[in-house]
Design a protein around this motif. Sequence first.
Motif, PDB file in Angstrom:
ATOM      1  N   SER A 119      31.749 -43.179  -9.041  1.00  0.00           N
ATOM      2  CA  SER A 119      30.516 -42.378  -9.009  1.00  0.00           C
ATOM      3  C   SER A 119      30.411 -41.495 -10.232  1.00  0.00           C
ATOM      4  CB  SER A 119      30.477 -41.520  -7.747  1.00  0.00           C
ATOM      5  OG  SER A 119      30.499 -42.326  -6.599  1.00  0.00           O
ATOM      6  N   CYS A 120      31.525 -40.935 -10.634  1.00  0.00           N
ATOM      7  CA  CYS A 120      31.549 -40.068 -11.809  1.00  0.00           C
ATOM      8  C   CYS A 120      31.073 -40.838 -13.046  1.00  0.00           C
ATOM      9  CB  CYS A 120      32.968 -39.537 -11.996  1.00  0.00           C
ATOM     10  SG  CYS A 120      33.111 -38.210 -13.182  1.00  0.00           S
ATOM     11  N   ALA A 121      31.546 -42.064 -13.207  1.00  0.00           N
ATOM     12  CA  ALA A 121      31.134 -42.882 -14.349  1.00  0.00           C
ATOM     13  C   ALA A 121      29.641 -43.176 -14.318  1.00  0.00           C
ATOM     14  CB  ALA A 121      31.927 -44.188 -14.364  1.00  0.00           C
ATOM     15  N   ARG A 122      29.134 -43.543 -13.162  1.00  0.00           N
ATOM     16  CA  ARG A 122      27.691 -43.826 -13.069  1.00  0.00           C
ATOM     17  C   ARG A 122      26.866 -42.595 -13.407  1.00  0.00           C
ATOM     18  NH1 ARG A 122      25.683 -48.404  -9.435  1.00  0.00           N
ATOM     19  NH2 ARG A 122      23.807 -47.791 -10.523  1.00  0.00           N
ATOM     20  N   LEU A 123      27.302 -41.432 -12.921  1.00  0.00           N
ATOM     21  CA  LEU A 123      26.572 -40.201 -13.225  1.00  0.00           C
ATOM     22  C   LEU A 123      26.606 -39.898 -14.722  1.00  0.00           C
ATOM     23  CD1 LEU A 123      27.734 -38.005 -10.211  1.00  0.00           C
ATOM     24  CD2 LEU A 123      25.431 -38.937 -10.597  1.00  0.00           C
ATOM     25  N   LEU A 124      27.764 -40.077 -15.349  1.00  0.00           N
ATOM     26  CA  LEU A 124      27.868 -39.829 -16.790  1.00  0.00           C
ATOM     27  C   LEU A 124      26.953 -40.755 -17.583  1.00  0.00           C
ATOM     28  CD1 LEU A 124      31.705 -39.268 -17.066  1.00  0.00           C
ATOM     29  CD2 LEU A 124      29.952 -37.643 -17.803  1.00  0.00           C
ATOM     30  N   ARG A 125      26.924 -42.016 -17.225  1.00  0.00           N
ATOM     31  CA  ARG A 125      26.094 -42.986 -17.960  1.00  0.00           C
ATOM     32  C   ARG A 125      24.610 -42.857 -17.620  1.00  0.00           C
ATOM     33  NH1 ARG A 125      29.045 -44.573 -22.198  1.00  0.00           N
ATOM     34  NH2 ARG A 125      30.682 -46.062 -21.702  1.00  0.00           N
ATOM     35  N   ARG A 131      31.144 -52.379 -14.311  1.00  0.00           N
ATOM     36  CA  ARG A 131      29.765 -52.300 -13.802  1.00  0.00           C
ATOM     37  C   ARG A 131      29.295 -50.858 -13.661  1.00  0.00           C
ATOM     38  NH1 ARG A 131      25.971 -55.346 -12.987  1.00  0.00           N
ATOM     39  NH2 ARG A 131      25.534 -54.666 -10.881  1.00  0.00           N
ATOM     40  N   CYS A 132      30.230 -49.938 -13.451  1.00  0.00           N
ATOM     41  CA  CYS A 132      29.868 -48.524 -13.312  1.00  0.00           C
ATOM     42  C   CYS A 132      29.741 -47.822 -14.660  1.00  0.00           C
ATOM     43  CB  CYS A 132      30.904 -47.794 -12.449  1.00  0.00           C
ATOM     44  SG  CYS A 132      30.800 -48.272 -10.715  1.00  0.00           S
TER      45      CYS A 132
END
Length: 158
Positions: free
Chosen positions: A91-97, A122-123
């Motif tokens: 989730s952290c990666a998706r939020l950053l991207r 994918r994230c």
Amino acid sequence: MPKLLKKRALVEDRWLRLGPGEEPPTCADTPLLVPLETWRSHRGTLASRRPEHLGVWLDGDAEPAELEADLQRFACVAVRFPSFTDGRGFSCARLLREQQGYQGELRAIGDIFPDQLHYLQRCGFDSFELADDVPLDTALRCLDAFSTSYQKTGTEPH
């Protein structure tokens, strides 16, 4: 010592990763990957470094919004997985991207398994710290585990 998978190849990790509580070295030419807490406490000093020599790592339970004003300062943001069963880093990666718009290297570190690589990618992760016993061909097969996906991502819109 972990290996770094980046752009589908094993590469030398040029970053000096500091642990919590470690003082940053004064040498400005050393690429540093510092914990979020170190960034907070030494921001004034660290902010004077060239962006290509500055990175931050955070645990999966961190709020990426904390970095929003500073993301352009970091050439690398790493997210640490304390356990392979802890999915907060995804989730952290998706939020950053997707919400913060981070375009630099996004690295997965910590307790990750090869069968997670496809989903990490994918994230939004584009580099991965692998255990020494993970062969490159296994990691590459795991990255390519699926040829089609139903969900869109920030890096692969449908």
